[in-house]
Motif scaffolding. Structure first.
Motif, PDB file in Angstrom:
ATOM      1  N   ALA A  76      12.481   3.701  -4.398  1.00 54.51           N
ATOM      2  CA  ALA A  76      11.482   4.430  -5.171  1.00 54.51           C
ATOM      3  C   ALA A  76      10.279   3.544  -5.505  1.00 54.51           C
ATOM      4  N   ALA A  77      10.540   2.257  -5.681  1.00 58.35           N
ATOM      5  CA  ALA A  77       9.456   1.323  -5.988  1.00 58.35           C
ATOM      6  C   ALA A  77       8.650   0.939  -4.762  1.00 58.35           C
ATOM      7  N   ALA A  78       9.247   1.051  -3.577  1.00 62.92           N
ATOM      8  CA  ALA A  78       8.639   0.516  -2.349  1.00 62.92           C
ATOM      9  C   ALA A  78       7.219   1.012  -2.077  1.00 62.92           C
ATOM     10  N   PRO A  79       6.924   2.324  -2.162  1.00 66.01           N
ATOM     11  CA  PRO A  79       5.552   2.745  -1.847  1.00 66.01           C
ATOM     12  C   PRO A  79       4.492   2.057  -2.713  1.00 66.01           C
ATOM     13  N   ALA A  80       4.777   1.933  -4.018  1.00 68.85           N
ATOM     14  CA  ALA A  80       3.812   1.299  -4.911  1.00 68.85           C
ATOM     15  C   ALA A  80       3.751  -0.208  -4.686  1.00 68.85           C
ATOM     16  N   ILE A  81       4.876  -0.814  -4.341  1.00 67.17           N
ATOM     17  CA  ILE A  81       4.879  -2.252  -4.037  1.00 67.17           C
ATOM     18  C   ILE A  81       4.048  -2.524  -2.791  1.00 67.17           C
ATOM     19  N   ILE A  82       4.205  -1.682  -1.777  1.00 65.24           N
ATOM     20  CA  ILE A  82       3.415  -1.836  -0.548  1.00 65.24           C
ATOM     21  C   ILE A  82       1.934  -1.668  -0.853  1.00 65.24           C
ATOM     22  N   GLU A  83       1.612  -0.647  -1.634  1.00 67.04           N
ATOM     23  CA  GLU A  83       0.203  -0.350  -1.941  1.00 67.04           C
ATOM     24  C   GLU A  83      -0.454  -1.475  -2.738  1.00 67.04           C
ATOM     25  N   THR A  84       0.241  -1.997  -3.739  1.00 61.46           N
ATOM     26  CA  THR A  84      -0.365  -2.999  -4.615  1.00 61.46           C
ATOM     27  C   THR A  84      -0.296  -4.410  -4.053  1.00 61.46           C
ATOM     28  N   GLY A  85       0.687  -4.665  -3.175  1.00 62.93           N
ATOM     29  CA  GLY A  85       0.862  -6.008  -2.644  1.00 62.93           C
ATOM     30  C   GLY A  85       1.514  -6.974  -3.616  1.00 62.93           C
ATOM     31  N   LEU A  86       2.015  -6.482  -4.740  1.00 56.99           N
ATOM     32  CA  LEU A  86       2.670  -7.347  -5.717  1.00 56.99           C
ATOM     33  C   LEU A  86       4.042  -7.784  -5.204  1.00 56.99           C
ATOM     34  N   PRO A  87       4.434  -9.040  -5.442  1.00 52.16           N
ATOM     35  CA  PRO A  87       5.778  -9.468  -5.055  1.00 52.16           C
ATOM     36  C   PRO A  87       6.820  -8.798  -5.948  1.00 52.16           C
ATOM     37  N   MET A  88       8.027  -8.573  -5.397  1.00 53.34           N
ATOM     38  CA  MET A  88       9.068  -7.848  -6.111  1.00 53.34           C
ATOM     39  C   MET A  88      10.269  -8.733  -6.398  1.00 53.34           C
ATOM     40  N   GLY A  89      10.692  -8.741  -7.655  1.00 57.98           N
ATOM     41  CA  GLY A  89      11.932  -9.376  -8.047  1.00 57.98           C
ATOM     42  C   GLY A  89      13.019  -8.332  -8.189  1.00 57.98           C
ATOM     43  N   ILE A  90      14.272  -8.703  -7.929  1.00 53.99           N
ATOM     44  CA  ILE A  90      15.383  -7.758  -7.921  1.00 53.99           C
ATOM     45  C   ILE A  90      16.457  -8.189  -8.913  1.00 53.99           C
ATOM     46  N   ILE A  91      16.790  -7.282  -9.845  1.00 53.28           N
ATOM     47  CA  ILE A  91      17.960  -7.441 -10.702  1.00 53.28           C
ATOM     48  C   ILE A  91      18.939  -6.348 -10.290  1.00 53.28           C
ATOM     49  N   PRO A  92      20.009  -6.674  -9.565  1.00 53.47           N
ATOM     50  CA  PRO A  92      20.899  -5.643  -9.010  1.00 53.47           C
ATOM     51  C   PRO A  92      21.724  -4.961 -10.098  1.00 53.47           C
ATOM     52  N   MET A  93      21.477  -3.669 -10.305  1.00 58.55           N
ATOM     53  CA  MET A  93      22.195  -2.910 -11.332  1.00 58.55           C
ATOM     54  C   MET A  93      22.880  -1.676 -10.760  1.00 58.55           C
ATOM     55  N   GLY A  94      22.891  -1.542  -9.440  1.00 60.55           N
ATOM     56  CA  GLY A  94      23.450  -0.345  -8.832  1.00 60.55           C
ATOM     57  C   GLY A  94      24.916  -0.494  -8.473  1.00 60.55           C
ATOM     58  N   THR A  95      25.376   0.417  -7.611  1.00 64.50           N
ATOM     59  CA  THR A  95      26.767   0.409  -7.161  1.00 64.50           C
ATOM     60  C   THR A  95      26.928  -0.456  -5.918  1.00 64.50           C
ATOM     61  N   ALA A  96      26.108  -0.216  -4.899  1.00 62.12           N
ATOM     62  CA  ALA A  96      26.243  -0.945  -3.640  1.00 62.12           C
ATOM     63  C   ALA A  96      25.400  -2.219  -3.610  1.00 62.12           C
ATOM     64  N   ASN A 108      25.094 -11.249 -10.576  1.00 67.42           N
ATOM     65  CA  ASN A 108      25.009 -11.869 -11.891  1.00 67.42           C
ATOM     66  C   ASN A 108      23.558 -11.840 -12.371  1.00 67.42           C
ATOM     67  N   PHE A 109      23.317 -11.212 -13.507  1.00 63.77           N
ATOM     68  CA  PHE A 109      21.949 -11.002 -13.969  1.00 63.77           C
ATOM     69  C   PHE A 109      21.209 -12.311 -14.245  1.00 63.77           C
ATOM     70  N   THR A 110      21.885 -13.264 -14.842  1.00 62.51           N
ATOM     71  CA  THR A 110      21.236 -14.540 -15.165  1.00 62.51           C
ATOM     72  C   THR A 110      20.802 -15.274 -13.903  1.00 62.51           C
ATOM     73  N   THR A 111      21.687 -15.303 -12.906  1.00 59.47           N
ATOM     74  CA  THR A 111      21.354 -15.970 -11.646  1.00 59.47           C
ATOM     75  C   THR A 111      20.199 -15.258 -10.948  1.00 59.47           C
ATOM     76  N   ALA A 112      20.216 -13.917 -10.957  1.00 60.22           N
ATOM     77  CA  ALA A 112      19.115 -13.147 -10.353  1.00 60.22           C
ATOM     78  C   ALA A 112      17.798 -13.447 -11.059  1.00 60.22           C
ATOM     79  N   ALA A 113      17.834 -13.577 -12.387  1.00 56.02           N
ATOM     80  CA  ALA A 113      16.624 -13.913 -13.144  1.00 56.02           C
ATOM     81  C   ALA A 113      16.137 -15.315 -12.791  1.00 56.02           C
TER      82      ALA A 113
END
Length: 301
Positions: A76-96, A108-113
């Motif tokens: 869901a974030a991808a279109p806006a990330i592509i448009e703006t060119g901003l780098p993306m950080g990931i905090i995995p909170m999903g199932t897969a 692990n949230f701390t390690t991802a941060a």
């Protein structure tokens, strides 16, 4: 002369409260990021449209976007990330969390941060189906049936086990369908249980798209599961987990930069766990479209 103070990096942190781990405290993550030198603004969203709008609205106020959620949230974030060119950080909170797995970002949230704050980046490809971007896999057939039948309650309560429980329930109702696969290599008419087109390396909670697949190789990997019935798939599960399923006679594989799938009747397309569009479906790859924060050992910078 006084030393020039380091530039403060400003981060927009987007949180999906509906993600499986989204109810866990967000403030400790933000506190960790702030301790590591980032200025963090937190936004919570309820819909994909709201997520994209938040990124667009804040694009000139921040230096990066941190997305907290699962693979659907990343898409869901991808279109806006592509448009703006901003780098993306990931905090995995999903199932897969297959995009995070592909990029060697732990759950692990701390390690991802810590990985985000360290600032090492990699540019990755994005797959596109009917104009909608995806990171991992888009497919028709068995997995789309699974996505339709997997309710949010089961997914939230049981996690990855919920996928297996739902798959067992629908196994007896899934039958092969006919489709056309069109690429620069030609047209194939198939009778299949599933056709999947992969951009990344992992999908479905750790299944490998193809043994040598990478998320920055500039190509898409397709497979067609042409088994007699879904129960035959059980004997192939080990090969699918390793990405060596192409060695089976019942599995057709192909690597290309674009595909088109046609079916007699419109069929749902499962895009990283969510039903997004229908056939006919046109797939393409956009090489090096997004910059993401990754562990130093997995970076290109």
């Amino acid at each position: 002369m006084s030393p020039v103070p380091p530039k403060i990096r400003r981060a927009l942190m987007l949180v999906n409260p509906n993600a499986r781990r989204g109810s866990e405290a967000v403030e400790p993550i933000a506190k960790r990021l702030r301790f590591l030198g980032l200025e963090v603004m937190i936004e919570r969203f309820q819909t994909p449209e709201e997520l994209a709008a938040d990124i667009a609205r804040r694009r000139h106020e921040v230096d990066m976007v941190i997305v907290c959620g699962g693979d659907g949230t990343m898409n869901a974030a991808a279109p806006a990330i592509i448009e703006t060119g901003l780098p993306m950080g990931i905090i995995p909170m999903g199932t897969a969390n297959d995009l995070a797995r592909t990029l060697h970002i732990p759950e692990n949230f701390t390690t991802a941060a810590n990985i985000i704050a360290a600032g090492h980046t990699r540019t990755i490809d994005v797959g596109v189906v009917n104009g909608r971007p995806f990171f991992n896999v888009a497919s028709i057939g068995l997995s789309a049936e699974l996505a339709n039948k997997l309710d949010k309650g089961t997914k939230r309560r049981w996690g990855k086990l919920g996928y297996a429980m739902t798959a067992f329930k629908i196994a007896s109702t899934v039958h092969p369908f006919r489709a056309e696969i069109i690429s620069s290599n030609g047209t194939s008419k198939v009778k299949t249980l599933q056709i999947a087109v992969g951009n990344g390396r992992y999908y479905g909670g750790g299944t490998v798209v193809e043994a040598d697949a990478r998320i920055d190789d500039g190509t898409l990997d397709l497979y067609s599961l042409e088994a007699r019935d879904v129960w035959q798939l059980v004997t192939m599960l080990g090969a699918f987990r390793r990405g060596t399923h192409g060695t089976w006679r019942e599995v057709r594989t192909e690597k290309c930069v674009a595909f088109e799938l046609r079916t007699a009747q419109p069929m749902d397309v499962n895009v990283d766990g969510d039903i997004i569009t229908q056939t006919p479906a046109k797939f393409e790859v956009r090489p090096r479209a997004i910059t993401v924060f990754v562990p130093e050992s997995n970076s290109g910078s």
